[in-house]
Design a protein around this motif. Structure first.
Motif, PDB file in Angstrom:
ATOM      1  N   GLN A 293      20.378  39.498   7.702  1.00  0.00           N
ATOM      2  CA  GLN A 293      18.944  39.831   7.603  1.00  0.00           C
ATOM      3  C   GLN A 293      18.286  39.448   8.928  1.00  0.00           C
ATOM      4  OE1 GLN A 293      16.068  37.252   5.557  1.00  0.00           O
ATOM      5  NE2 GLN A 293      15.521  39.030   4.251  1.00  0.00           N
ATOM      6  N   PHE A 345      18.709  35.897   0.181  1.00  0.00           N
ATOM      7  CA  PHE A 345      17.894  35.613   1.351  1.00  0.00           C
ATOM      8  C   PHE A 345      16.555  35.134   0.818  1.00  0.00           C
ATOM      9  CE2 PHE A 345      20.543  38.933   3.642  1.00  0.00           C
ATOM     10  CZ  PHE A 345      21.218  38.003   4.430  1.00  0.00           C
ATOM     11  N   ASN A 374      23.158  45.598   5.531  1.00  0.00           N
ATOM     12  CA  ASN A 374      22.415  44.707   6.411  1.00  0.00           C
ATOM     13  C   ASN A 374      20.947  45.161   6.428  1.00  0.00           C
ATOM     14  OD1 ASN A 374      24.735  43.289   7.120  1.00  0.00           O
ATOM     15  ND2 ASN A 374      25.188  44.656   8.832  1.00  0.00           N
ATOM     16  N   SER A 375      20.061  44.209   6.551  1.00  0.00           N
ATOM     17  CA  SER A 375      18.630  44.559   6.553  1.00  0.00           C
ATOM     18  C   SER A 375      17.958  44.052   7.834  1.00  0.00           C
ATOM     19  CB  SER A 375      17.925  43.993   5.324  1.00  0.00           C
ATOM     20  OG  SER A 375      17.988  42.578   5.325  1.00  0.00           O
TER      21      SER A 375
END
Length: 398
Positions: A293, A345, A374-375
């Motif tokens: 993240q 997260f 994935n961010s």
């Protein structure tokens, strides 16, 4: 003148005989028994000679044989002091007669030495008689048996042991041998034992078979792993099992006789024992997966537009897969197990920057899994409106 005549008359003389048995240690049978008398110097008559012969003949009829006999003198002597004596020496004669027969019997018995028939007759007995005749030599005087002469020794017939299916005789043949009248009866036992026995150890793959009771048809036999042992009936054996682990198997069940036991005594049937195996499974760690993240902070407007407003926030969680691998096929079984199954997260509050306001006060918490993407997030800081003011002061008026 005168003349005289003196007459001498003959005295009586005695003729005696002595009989000695040379065969009995010179035993004296008759000692100087009178045979005849007569005048001195007179002729011994033929009748005396006949009487002497009759005495000898009488002993011969009793079984004696003449060794020697003194000749009779022709005349009586004229010695009044000593009788004339003749000596007859005899020995024992012999005669023969048939003696007793002797039979030597040969018997061969065939028996089972082991197995369910142990001790029972395996075949009909073999019997044969060997007859010996004898001739006795007897002392003709005493009747004592001096010697026995037997018929010659004989050779027995060599006898081949009969065949008995599934069994082995300890003597393939009873050899010929010489027997004589003084041989004891021949008793021979031929023992039949079950021949070499066979033990087979089978390996059965029961992977995927439900339950805990197995039979040879429960799974698939690994025929190329069959173990075969041979040995004498009733002998013990030991067996080292196939190294199934190196091939990826693990043991489920094994009959005790697969590793140790005794050969049986049934030559018609193999002994079969079973080892049941399943596929060993191994937990293998796979390639980790990392989910990230990223939060970037930038100025959204104003003279700093596009510039970094604060350090980026970067977080990551790593997931490790564990695969179950069939050690026989080397194939994965089922889905992997991820560690951890999920992660989070946590919420991230946007930092404060004087004169600017973020378009997102925080990035909310989010739960992720190994399959998450994935961010990346961007927080824009926009300039706040500012005010410019003025103030006037009259210094001259205090």
């Amino acid at each position: 003148n005168s003349e005289h005549t003196v007459y001498y008359n003959a005295n009586q003389q005695k003729l005696t005989y002595t009989v000695i048995d040379d065969g009995d240690g010179n035993k004296v049978l008759v000692d100087q028994s009178q045979l005849a008398t007569g005048d001195s110097d007179s002729v011994i008559s033929a009748s005396v000679l006949q009487a002497y012969q009759n005495i000898i003949n009488g002993y011969q009829k009793q079984g004696y044989v003449l060794v020697s006999a003194d000749n009779l003198p022709a005349n009586f002597d004229n010695n009044d002091e000593v009788d004339q004596n003749v000596v007859i020496h005899l020995n024992h004669g012999t005669r023969q007669e048939a003696g007793a027969d002797k039979t030597v019997t040969q018997t061969i018995t065939y028996v089972y030495g082991n197995g369910p028939k142990a001790g029972q007759k395996a075949a009909d007995d073999y019997t044969k008689a060997y007859v010996f005749t004898s001739v006795n030599t007897l002392d003709a005087v005493t009747g004592e048996v001096l010697k026995t002469t037997w018929s010659p020794a004989q050779e027995t017939t060599a006898v081949t042991s009969p065949s008995v299916a599934g069994y082995v005789a300890d003597k393939a043949k009873v050899a010929s041998q010489s027997v004589s009248h003084d041989t004891n009866d021949l008793n021979e036992v031929v023992t039949y034992t079950a021949g070499d026995q066979t033990v087979k150890v089978h390996y059965i793959d029961v992977y995927g078979v439900e339950g805990d009771s197995y039979s040879p048809t429960s799974g698939t036999e690994l025929k190329e792993r069959l173990q075969t042992m041979t040995g004498e009936a009733e002998a013990s054996y030991t067996n080292t099992l196939w190294d199934y682990a190196q091939a990826g198997y693990e043991l489920v069940q094994a009959q005790p006789e697969a590793t140790a036991g005794n050969f049986d005594t049934d030559p018609s049937t193999d002994q079969n024992y079973y080892v049941y195996l399943t596929h060993a499974m191994k937990q293998v760690a796979g390639k980790p997966v990392t989910i990230t993240q990223m939060i970037n902070y930038v100025y959204g407007n104003g003279p700093r537009a596009g510039q970094k407003a604060a350090d980026s926030s970067s977080k990551a969680h790593t997931f490790t897969p564990t695969y179950t691998v069939d050690q026989v096929t080397k194939q994965n079984v089922g889905e992997p197990v991820w560690t951890p199954e999920n992660a989070e997260f946590s919420a991230v509050v946007s930092p404060t920057i004087a004169g600017y306001t973020p378009d997102k006060g925080e990035i909310e918490a989010i739960t992720i899994t190994p399959s998450s993407e994935n961010s990346e997030h961007t927080v824009y800081y926009n300039a706040n409106q500012q005010k410019l003011t003025y103030t006037v002061i009259d210094d001259g008026d205090g």
